[in-house]
Scaffold this motif. Structure first.
Motif, PDB file in Angstrom:
ATOM      1  N   GLN A 131       2.015  -5.195   2.548  1.00 47.30           N
ATOM      2  CA  GLN A 131       2.890  -4.949   1.393  1.00 47.30           C
ATOM      3  C   GLN A 131       3.324  -6.265   0.754  1.00 47.30           C
TER       4      GLN A 131
ATOM      5  N   ASP B  24       0.658  -7.823  -1.228  1.00 48.25           N
ATOM      6  CA  ASP B  24       0.430  -7.074  -2.463  1.00 48.25           C
ATOM      7  C   ASP B  24       1.534  -7.321  -3.486  1.00 48.25           C
ATOM      8  N   LYS B  25       2.755  -7.583  -3.015  1.00 42.15           N
ATOM      9  CA  LYS B  25       3.852  -7.924  -3.930  1.00 42.15           C
ATOM     10  C   LYS B  25       3.623  -9.316  -4.532  1.00 42.15           C
TER      11      LYS B  25
ATOM     12  N   PRO C 251      -0.449  -8.919  -6.778  1.00 40.61           N
ATOM     13  CA  PRO C 251      -0.737  -7.505  -7.044  1.00 40.61           C
ATOM     14  C   PRO C 251      -2.240  -7.229  -7.099  1.00 40.61           C
TER      15      PRO C 251
ATOM     16  N   VAL D  12      -4.612  -6.331  -2.063  1.00 44.59           N
ATOM     17  CA  VAL D  12      -4.840  -5.450  -0.909  1.00 44.59           C
ATOM     18  C   VAL D  12      -5.607  -4.209  -1.352  1.00 44.59           C
ATOM     19  N   ASP D  13      -6.727  -3.957  -0.697  1.00 40.89           N
ATOM     20  CA  ASP D  13      -7.459  -2.704  -0.894  1.00 40.89           C
ATOM     21  C   ASP D  13      -6.890  -1.706   0.116  1.00 40.89           C
ATOM     22  N   TRP D  14      -5.992  -0.845  -0.349  1.00 42.03           N
ATOM     23  CA  TRP D  14      -5.268   0.024   0.570  1.00 42.03           C
ATOM     24  C   TRP D  14      -6.165   1.059   1.242  1.00 42.03           C
TER      25      TRP D  14
END
Length: 615
Positions: free
Chosen positions: A418, A421-422, A425, A428-430
Motif C-alpha cells: 500500500q 502504491d501511495k 501510484p 503495484v500490480d494488485w
C-alpha cells in the motif's frame, strides 16, 4: 471607519421593518470594534444571542451556516441582516444536539455525514474536566454539553492544541501558539497547523482534514480528531514500562517480546479478561461493544476491582438501562463515571466503552505489584525510536489497517505494498498480491517478496534480504526497508520541484540547510547529519528562521549548553516547524541525541516546504 447605509439595507431587506434595520445596524456597529464593517464569524453566535435574536445556540449556528459567509471568516452587515431575517422566519434546519445520530453537511453541501451525539456530549464533558482553569482558554470552560458549541470553540486551534498536550504532555511547545483574543485568519491557520501536525505525531490518523476544515467548524472531522486525541492519551498509559505489573497478563508459554507487540486495545481486553477469570466468571470479552452492552461483565469487573464498594447487585436487575445506571453508580464510587451514559453502554458504543475501560485501567489497574525478582528485563531495542517514527509515517499515508507495531503489522506485506502504491501510484500490480485476510505464511512471503522486488526496482539497497525476513519480524531488516521508503518519500517533493528532477543526496540537503541559515542572517553550520552541533538545537532553529523569516522568536532560544536547555530548543523548533506546515515525527530527544536518520527527515521536511514555496 466603514460607512453603513441603512436606507439601502432597508431596501435590500424589505422583510425587516425600517426601524429594526436601524437598530440592528447600531447593534452591529457596537460589536464591530475596529470599525471595518465586519464581525468575526466565530463570535457571531454570541453576538446574536446578546441582542436577543434566535431561540437556541444550535438554531443560530445552523442559520449562520446556511448563509454563504465569505471565505475571510468575517461577517459583513448585509450578511448579518440576512441571518437575522432567516432567524425571524424560523431559521435553517438545525443540526441539533440531543438526537442520537446527527446528520451534518460536509464541504460539499450535497454530502451529509453521520455523527454520534453521545460521543459529542461525552467528549465535551472530558474537555471541560481536563482544561478547566487553563491559562489561555479557561474562560471558555465549561462548554455546554447539550449544544454544538464545541465545534465553534475548536475553530481557532487553541483548544485542540491544549487537548493534545493534556493527552500526551509536552507534545506542543505552547510558546509557539497564537493566544490573543482576536486572531487573524493567518494566525488561526498557524494554530490549526500545529494541532493537525502534532496530532499526526502522537499517532492520530489525520487524513482529509486541513486547517480550513477546522476554521469552518466541520463537525464530523473535528469530532473524529477529538476522539483520536483523547484515545491516544488514554492508551498511552497502557504500557509495561509504566505498569510493570502488566507482566502478570502474559499467557502460558507467551514470550515478553510477543506480549510487547500487542496493540494497547488488545492488552486492555487481556486485562479485562484477567479480572473476569480471577473472579471465576464464565464469560470473556473480545470487543468493546456486544460483549459489554448487557452490563454483566462490567458488574463483575468493578466488583473484582473494589469488592467493598461495587456490589454485584446490577446482575439482579433485568432492565438493561436500569442495570447500566447501577453499574455507572458503582463506577462513580471509584471516581470513574466518565465517557459512558446508560444509553451508550446499552447501545454498545465501541469508542465510549473503550474510553471507559481504559480510564478504569489507568486509575484502578488492580494488579499486584511485582516483587523485584519478578520484574522482567525489558528489551532496550536501539530501533524502537526509529520504529515509532516509521510507523507514524506509514499511518500518515493512510494505510489500512493502522500500524501499531512496525514489525508485526508489516509481516504480511500488505501495508508495504500500500505504501509503495501511495508513493508511486500504479507501481503495484494488485493482481500479484493477496490482500484477503487471514493470510497464511506462503501468501505473506509472496507479498513481502513482491515488496522487496519493488524496492529493488526503485534502487533501494536490499542486499541478501528476503520476504521471509519481513514475515519473521526481523527488526534490523524491516527498519532498513522502511527507512529507505521514508527517505525517498521525504525527498520526493524536492525531486519533483527541482529543475533537474534528480534524486537529492544527503550532502545536498546539508548544503541547503547551511545556505538557508546564512539566508536568515545566522552563522551556525553543520558538516553532516551526524554533526554534534545538532545537539544544542540552535541549528534547527536557525534553519527554520531562514525558511520563514520571523517565525523563530530568538528570545525563546538559548545556547543549548545544558541538556535541559538543548531539549527546550529542540522542542521549540519542532513546534515552530509544525506551525509553518511541516509534518514532523521526531522527538526533541532525537535531535539532541543526534539521531542522523531522524534529523534527516526533519531537515528534509523543511527543505520540501521551502522548495514548494519557491515553485
Amino acid at each position: 471607519m466603514v460607512v453603513i447605509n441603512s436606507a439601502l439595507l432597508a431596501k435590500k431587506f424589505p422583510q425587516l421593518p425600517v426601524n429594526d434595520v436601524d437598530q440592528l445596524v447600531n447593534q452591529f456597529r457596537r460589536f464591530d470594534i475596529d470599525g471595518r464593517g465586519q464581525i468575526d464569524q466565530k463570535d457571531l453566535v454570541k453576538v446574536i444571542q446578546d441582542i436577543g435574536e434566535g431561540q437556541s445556540y444550535d438554531q443560530i449556528r445552523s442559520t449562520i451556516k446556511a448563509v454563504d459567509i465569505n471565505a475571510t471568516g468575517k461577517v459583513e452587515v448585509d450578511e448579518f441582516l440576512e441571518i437575522i431575517s432567516k432567524l425571524r422566519e424560523g431559521g435553517a434546519s438545525q443540526h441539533t444536539a440531543g438526537k442520537k445520530v446527527i446528520q451534518v453537511k460536509g464541504a460539499n453541501n450535497n454530502i451529509t455525514h453521520s455523527m454520534n451525539d453521545d460521543e459529542r456530549s461525552e467528549f465535551t464533558a472530558h474537555i471541560n474536566s481536563v482544561l478547566a482553569g487553563d491559562l489561555h482558554i479557561g474562560d471558555r470552560i465549561p462548554i455546554p454539553t447539550h449544544t454544538m458549541q464545541i465545534f465553534d470553540e475548536c475553530r481557532d486551534g487553541l483548544l485542540l492544541c491544549k487537548l493534545i498536550n493534556d493527552s500526551v504532555p509536552d507534545t506542543i511547545d505552547e510558546r509557539v501558539l497564537n493566544v490573543k483574543n482576536k486572531l487573524s485568519n493567518f494566525q488561526i491557520i498557524e494554530n490549526n497547523n500545529v494541532a493537525i501536525n502534532s496530532a499526526k505525531a502522537i499517532g492520530c490518523s489525520v487524513v482529509n482534514i486541513g486547517p480550513q476544515d477546522i476554521m469552518d467548524g466541520r463537525e464530523h472531522l473535528i469530532l473524529g480528531l477529538i476522539w483520536q486525541i483523547i484515545k491516544a492519551g488514554l492508551l498511552s498509559k497502557i504500557d509495561i514500562r509504566l505498569h510493570p505489573e502488566l507482566y502478570r497478563l502474559l499467557e502460558e508459554d507467551e514470550s515478553l517480546e510477543k506480549f510487547l507487540r500487542l496493540p494497547p486495545e488488545q492488552i486492555l481486553l487481556r486485562w479485562f479478561n484477567y479480572h473476569l477469570k480471577a473472579a471465576g466468571w464464565h464469560r470473556t470479552v473480545n470487543n468493546f461493544s456486544s460483549d459489554v452492552k448487557d452490563g454483566e461483565n462490567y458488574t463483575i469487573l468493578l466488583n473484582q476491582l473494589a469488592p467493598d464498594l461495587c456490589s454485584k447487585a446490577p446482575l439482579r436487575e433485568n432492565d438493561l438501562f436500569s442495570r447500566a445506571e447501577q453499574i455507572l453508580q458503582n463506577a462513580e464510587k471509584l471516581n470513574c463515571r466518565k465517557y459512558l451514559s446508560p444509553q451508550s453502554l446499552v447501545a454498545g458504543n465501541p469508542k465510549l466503552n473503550l474510553a471507559f475501560v481504559a480510564n478504569l485501567f489507568n486509575t484502578h489497574p488492580g494488579l499486584d505489584p511485582l516483587e523485584e525478582v519478578e520484574r522482567p528485563e525489558l528489551p532496550d531495542v536501539e530501533g524502537d525510536r526509529e520504529a515509532r517514527v516509521f510507523a507514524l509515517w506509514l499511518n500518515s499515508l493512510d494505510v489500512d489497517p493502522f500500524v501499531n507495531n512496525l514489525y508485526t503489522d508489516l509481516q504480511d506485506g500488505v501495508i508495504l505494498l500500500q505504501a509503495f502504491d501511495k508513493m508511486h501510484p500504479g507501481i503495484v500490480d494488485w493482481k500479484r498480491a493477496t490482500r484477503k485476510q487471514p493470510l497464511n505464511r506462503f501468501k505473506a512471503v509472496e507479498n513481502t517478496n513482491y515488496a522487496i522486488m519493488i524496492g529493488q526496482h526503485l534502487r533501494y539497497t536490499l542486499v541478501n534480504m528476503q520476504g521471509a525476513d519481513i514475515v519473521d519480524g526481523s527488526p534490523t531488516l524491516t527498519l532498513g526497508l522502511v527507512w529507505q521508503m521514508m527517505r525517498e518519500n521525504v525527498t520526493q517533493t524536492m525531486k519533483k520541484l527541482s529543475k533537474s528532477g534528480r534524486d537529492i543526496t544527503d550532502m545536498e540537503m546539508i548544503r541547503w540547510a547551511n545556505e538557508t541559515v546564512q539566508r536568515g542572517g545566522k552563522t551556525s553550520k553543520v558538516g553532516s547529519f551526524k554533526d554534534p552541533s545538532f545537539r544544542t538545537g540552535v541549528f534547527v532553529c536557525d534553519v527554520l528562521n531562514g525558511v520563514r523569516p520571523g517565525c523563530v522568536d530568538y528570545a525563546m532560544v538559548n545556547r543549548g549548553s545544558t541538556l535541559e536547555d538543548a531539549k527546550m530548543n529542540a522542542k521549540y523548533a519542532i513546534s515552530v516547524a509544525r506551525k509553518i506546515g511541516a509534518v514532523i515525527f521526531v522527538l526533541p530527544e532525537d535531535i539532541i541525541e543526534c539521531r542522523a536518520k531522524l534529523i534527516l527527515t526533519f531537515i528534509g521536511s523543511l527543505m520540501a516546504i521551502d522548495t514548494a514555496g519557491k515553485a
